[in-house]
Design an enzyme around this catalytic site. Structure first.
Site: not given
Ligand code: NAD
Length: 384
Positions: A120, A126, A129, A132, A227
């Site tokens: 991602r 992007q 994804d 997202s 993550y």
């Molecule tokens: P996810 O669905 O895997 O998890 C959701 C959230 O749960 C995450 O923020 C994670 O840190 C949190 N989490 C996990 N265990 C936890 C705990 N024990 N206590 C509290 N919080 C906890 O995450 P997601 O929404 O799929 O996104 C993961 C990351 O990837 C994000 O930072 C997002 O910005 C990033 N991302 C980046 C891009 C990019 O670079 N363009 C694109 C998509 C996502």
């Protein structure tokens, strides 16, 4: 090359892999698009609307005979049985948590491409994804469900019949879904706090209007690729205990925490639930067959505890907004497909980082590097 869209088979699944606009895009790239009759029904997209964009409306078996088969969720057993070597199948197959399906797909000889494995952070990935796009929808819907279940107002209301204080909402996990839940709850007028185990999410949570809570008992737990990592048993217990105090001070808690390939971490324990006031609401987006972020939550069910706390097991939220979710998913899947095509034919190349990330099976084998035995075993591991 024939690209087909099959009707989804999972119970309650209303999304469809392509919407008519996406058919137009694929046809412009000289692809023949076949749509199984009724595939768009759940998202209010008629066969005629697909036919108008040049798609052929076909039977289930004709759709399954295409060179590339597009779907949203996992194929059912009948679909897997109909696959043949050399075909390409693209969908959200959750290979990290469903090694059995992955093995079955490998055995058919198809190239299985899983949208949820897209690297991602690559700029070129992007538009593809799907995690997202679907998480955005889920976060939005989770906040709406919370507002509907909550028996008071979200906003501050000053009326002749009295003043209502704004609801205090806590969002646990501030990834894509959590940030959207924060923004939506804020727009409804709630006062929102948020917590994530990755401290780098603080500025993002604040930028959409939340006050970020820092725990003193647990340090940062950022893992690979943006993550979270799984917490150790000691960290997990400390987190659960410290969070309980914060949870008790909120009217509504929306949980979104996930760790890739593992069952969702338990953030709200039975003890924490007992401390919540009657009428409080939890919406558990982590709710799954593997367990959720909230003790006792059941996917697809709403339960009320003995002390009057409502727990919504919010599974399948994107499917509850099927037209929006399908439009976004269609953009994701068609962008990936067009990326994989050169001169009208598939040009798969596992030396390409993006492709290596999404291709799960090929030539009768599981080929994705993340699908080692240890990784699969961790799904059923004890840590929660
Ligand atoms: P996810 O669905 O895997 O998890 C959701 C959230 O749960 C995450 O923020 C994670 O840190 C949190 N989490 C996990 N265990 C936890 C705990 N024990 N206590 C509290 N919080 C906890 O995450 P997601 O929404 O799929 O996104 C993961 C990351 O990837 C994000 O930072 C997002 O910005 C990033 N991302 C980046 C891009 C990019 O670079 N363009 C694109 C998509 C996502």
């Amino acid at each position: 090359m024939k690209v087909s869209v099959v009707k989804e088979t999972a119970p309650g699944e209303r999304r469809v892999a392509l919407v008519p606009e996406a058919v137009t895009k694929l046809r412009a790239a000289d692809l023949e698009v076949l749509v199984e009759s009724g595939a768009g029904d759940g998202a209010w997209l008629t066969d005629d609307s697909y036919a108008d964009t040049g798609a052929s409306i076909v039977s289930h078996s004709e759709a399954l005979a295409a060179d590339v088969i597009l779907m949203v969720g996992k194929p059912d057993a009948q679909t897997v049985a109909a696959l043949r070597a050399g075909q390409v199948i693209i969908g959200l197959f959750a290979p990290l948590t469903d090694p059995e399906l992955t093995a079955q797909l490998a055995a058919t000889g198809v190239t299985a491409i899983s949208m949820d494995m897209i690297p991602r952070t690559l700029p070129r990935s992007q538009p593809m994804d799907a995690l997202s796009s679907q998480a955005n929808i889920a976060g939005y819907k989770a906040a709406l469900i919370a507002a509907t279940e909550y028996v008071r107002f979200f906003p501050l209301l000053v009326t002749a019949a009295g003043t209502a204080r704004p609801a205090k909402v806590l969002v646990l996990g501030t990834g894509v879904a959590g940030l959207q839940a924060i923004g939506t709850a804020r727009r409804l007028g709630a006062v929102v706090s948020a917590y994530d185990v990755r401290p780098e999410t603080r500025t993002e949570a604040e930028s959409v209007g939340a006050t970020f809570i820092e725990l003193t008992s647990v340090g940062p737990a950022s893992g690979e690729g943006g993550y979270a990592r799984a917490l150790t048993d000691a960290e997990r217990l400390a987190q659960q205990q410290e969070l309980a105090g914060h949870i008790a001070r909120h009217d509504v808690v929306i949980t979104t925490a996930q760790v890739p390939g593992r069952r969702p971490p338990l953030l709200v324990t039975d003890d924490a639930l007992k401390e919540m006031a009657p009428g409080s609401v939890l919406v558990d987006m982590g709710s799954s067959e593997l367990g959720g972020n909230v003790a006792g939550s059941l996917p697809g069910q709403t339960i009320v505890t003995e002390n009057g706390v409502t727990i919504v097991g919010a599974a399948g939220l994107p499917s509850s907004m099927p037209t929006a979710a399908s439009a976004m998913y269609a953009r994701n899947v068609s962008s990936l497909l067009l990326y994989l095509i050169k001169d009208g034919a598939l040009a798969l190349d596992r030396d390409d980082e993006l492709q290596a990330g999404v291709i799960v099976t090929s030539d009768g084998k599981i080929v994705h590097p993340a699908l080692t035995e240890e990784r699969a075993a961790s799904v059923s591991g004890p840590a929660r």
